[in-house]
Write a protein that holds these residues in place. Structure first.
Motif, PDB file in Angstrom:
ATOM      1  N   GLU A  91      49.397  22.861  29.467  1.00  0.00           N
ATOM      2  CA  GLU A  91      48.786  21.076  29.163  1.00  0.00           C
ATOM      3  C   GLU A  91      47.019  21.477  28.308  1.00  0.00           C
ATOM      4  O   GLU A  91      46.662  20.532  27.970  1.00  0.00           O
ATOM      5  N   ASP A 123      50.197  24.263  33.639  1.00  0.00           N
ATOM      6  CA  ASP A 123      48.679  23.405  33.423  1.00  0.00           C
ATOM      7  C   ASP A 123      48.123  24.274  31.916  1.00  0.00           C
ATOM      8  O   ASP A 123      47.091  23.283  31.319  1.00  0.00           O
ATOM      9  N   GLY A 156      44.377  24.484  35.973  1.00  0.00           N
ATOM     10  CA  GLY A 156      44.722  24.606  37.442  1.00  0.00           C
ATOM     11  C   GLY A 156      46.216  25.574  37.429  1.00  0.00           C
ATOM     12  O   GLY A 156      45.779  26.408  36.407  1.00  0.00           O
ATOM     13  N   ASP A 157      46.749  25.678  38.990  1.00  0.00           N
ATOM     14  CA  ASP A 157      47.728  27.125  38.316  1.00  0.00           C
ATOM     15  C   ASP A 157      49.011  26.136  38.826  1.00  0.00           C
ATOM     16  O   ASP A 157      49.805  27.215  39.183  1.00  0.00           O
ATOM     17  N   ARG A 158      49.196  24.958  38.568  1.00  0.00           N
ATOM     18  CA  ARG A 158      50.390  25.178  38.668  1.00  0.00           C
ATOM     19  C   ARG A 158      51.197  25.276  37.327  1.00  0.00           C
ATOM     20  O   ARG A 158      50.546  25.093  36.148  1.00  0.00           O
ATOM     21  N   ALA A 159      53.015  25.173  37.117  1.00  0.00           N
ATOM     22  CA  ALA A 159      53.315  25.503  35.583  1.00  0.00           C
ATOM     23  C   ALA A 159      53.109  24.991  35.007  1.00  0.00           C
ATOM     24  O   ALA A 159      52.880  23.271  34.994  1.00  0.00           O
ATOM     25  N   ASN A 166      47.497  33.785  30.469  1.00  0.00           N
ATOM     26  CA  ASN A 166      48.856  34.359  30.344  1.00  0.00           C
ATOM     27  C   ASN A 166      49.479  36.080  30.248  1.00  0.00           C
ATOM     28  O   ASN A 166      48.821  36.681  29.447  1.00  0.00           O
TER      29      ASN A 166
END
Ligand code: 2RA
Length: 352
Positions: free
Chosen positions: A191, A188, A183-186, A211
């Motif tokens: 995790e 992710d 995903g592209d949430r902070a 990143n």
């Protein structure tokens, strides 16, 4: 016959590239070649230019018949052993950070300041850090013609600059995210790496897969990193401009090998793109890859394994007439490390 050269750290990452470079040379000036490494690697057999060599353990006696000792070992080992090599009669060419800023040790890039190699009161010559080195051949050519005044640089540094452990970590991270819909949430990516079983402790301080990480080297004063200060201090020393204005931001990117830099360089006088192209075209260790109709430009994946410095995206800064912007790629294990060290040793051999 020719001088005897030694590779100290012959079985390490840079030492191995050094042997590849020697094997690829049409001719070499050496009367003898000696491979030196830690006692753990002593006895190992390595082929150099078709001849089997046995690695000998690092010891004072190992330097007795050596004229030029090229050091590809960590700072603390160079600090300890380069003076020993000198005591035993060798010139030490050191690729670590141990002596780079010592005023009695020249910091040499043969295309830029080969003449400095003969002024070595300690018998030691230092090889610059790979980030500085990746742009020096190109920058040195422009400085000679137009006089460099200010330098603003952003780096895009490959994992291998930080050693084998960093390469292994990047590969493991890429494997951990490959084929997954991360995903592209902070958080992710972090995790996903933990879920794949990778330790949270990383040489990059943050996930590098998917990143970019604005941190290379160690923390220094006022928020700077060691890499950023090296770019400033080493550029000044190599180019012989003690008051050169330099500002650098060093960034790690998910590339295995080859550092890139975006360079914003200001000169004493106006420089056109055509003039810069002519200079880069005439420089034997620079490859210009810059057809604006292309698009044509160097990338790390396109040039890795190559010896030259690759330059592209040359532009005259619209609002700064004396300033050029350009993009440089250089293999950080070759020109950035083993190749430049080897070229310094070749310079010494030809001066004998
Ligand atoms: C790096 N330039 O890329 C450094 C290695 N000396 O981390």
């Amino acid at each position: 016959e020719g001088p005897t050269v030694a590779i100290v750290g012959a079985t390490g990452a840079v030492g191995s590239v050094m042997i590849e470079i020697m094997n690829a040379r049409e001719t070499v000036p050496w009367g003898g070649i000696k491979l030196i490494a830690s006692p753990r690697s002593a006895g190992k057999k390595i082929d150099v230019r078709g001849v089997e060599h046995t690695v000998v353990a690092l010891s004072p006696e190992a330097f007795d018949d050596v004229d030029i000792a090229m050091f590809d070992v960590p700072d603390e080992l160079s600090a300890q052993w380069a003076p020993v090599a000198v005591e035993r009669g060798a010139v030490a060419v050191d690729n670590s950070g141990a002596f780079r800023m010592d005023p009695e040790v020249p910091l040499v890039v043969p295309e830029v300041n080969a003449h400095r190699a003969s002024e070595r009161p300690k018998g030691i010559i230092a090889n610059p850090n790979c980030t500085t080195l990746s742009m020096m051949a190109a920058l040195g050519e422009l400085h000679r013609e137009f006089g460099l005044r200010e330098l603003v640089v952003s780096s895009y540094q490959a994992a291998s600059g930080s050693g084998q452990e960093a390469i292994d970590r990047l590969r493991a991270e890429i494997e951990a995210v490959a084929g997954k819909q991360v995903g592209d949430r902070a958080g992710d990516v972090a995790e996903a790496l933990v879920a794949a079983g990778l330790p949270e402790e990383t040489p990059f301080k943050a996930p590098l897969a998917l990143n970019v990480v604005p941190w290379c080297g160690s923390r220094k004063e006022d928020g700077w990193t060691s890499e950023e200060l090296k770019v400033r201090n080493e550029s000044r020393k190599i180019l012989g401009i003690p008051d050169l204005k330099v500002s650098a931001t060093c960034v790690r990117v998910p590339v295995v090998t080859t550092h890139s830099l975006a360079v914003h360089a200001t000169f004493d006088r106006e420089v056109s793109v055509a003039q810069a192209h002519r200079i880069f075209d005439g420089a034997s260790s620079v490859v210009l890859q810059d057809d604006p109709d292309g698009p044509d430009f160097p990338t790390p994946a396109g040039v890795v394994g190559g010896e030259p410095t690759y330059v592209g995206r040359v532009r005259q800064a619209v609002d700064f007439p004396n300033t050029l912007d350009f993009f440089v790629c250089g293999d950080n294990l070759r020109k950035g490390a083993a190749l430049n060290t080897y070229e310094i040793a070749e310079t010494l051999a030809s001066a004998e």
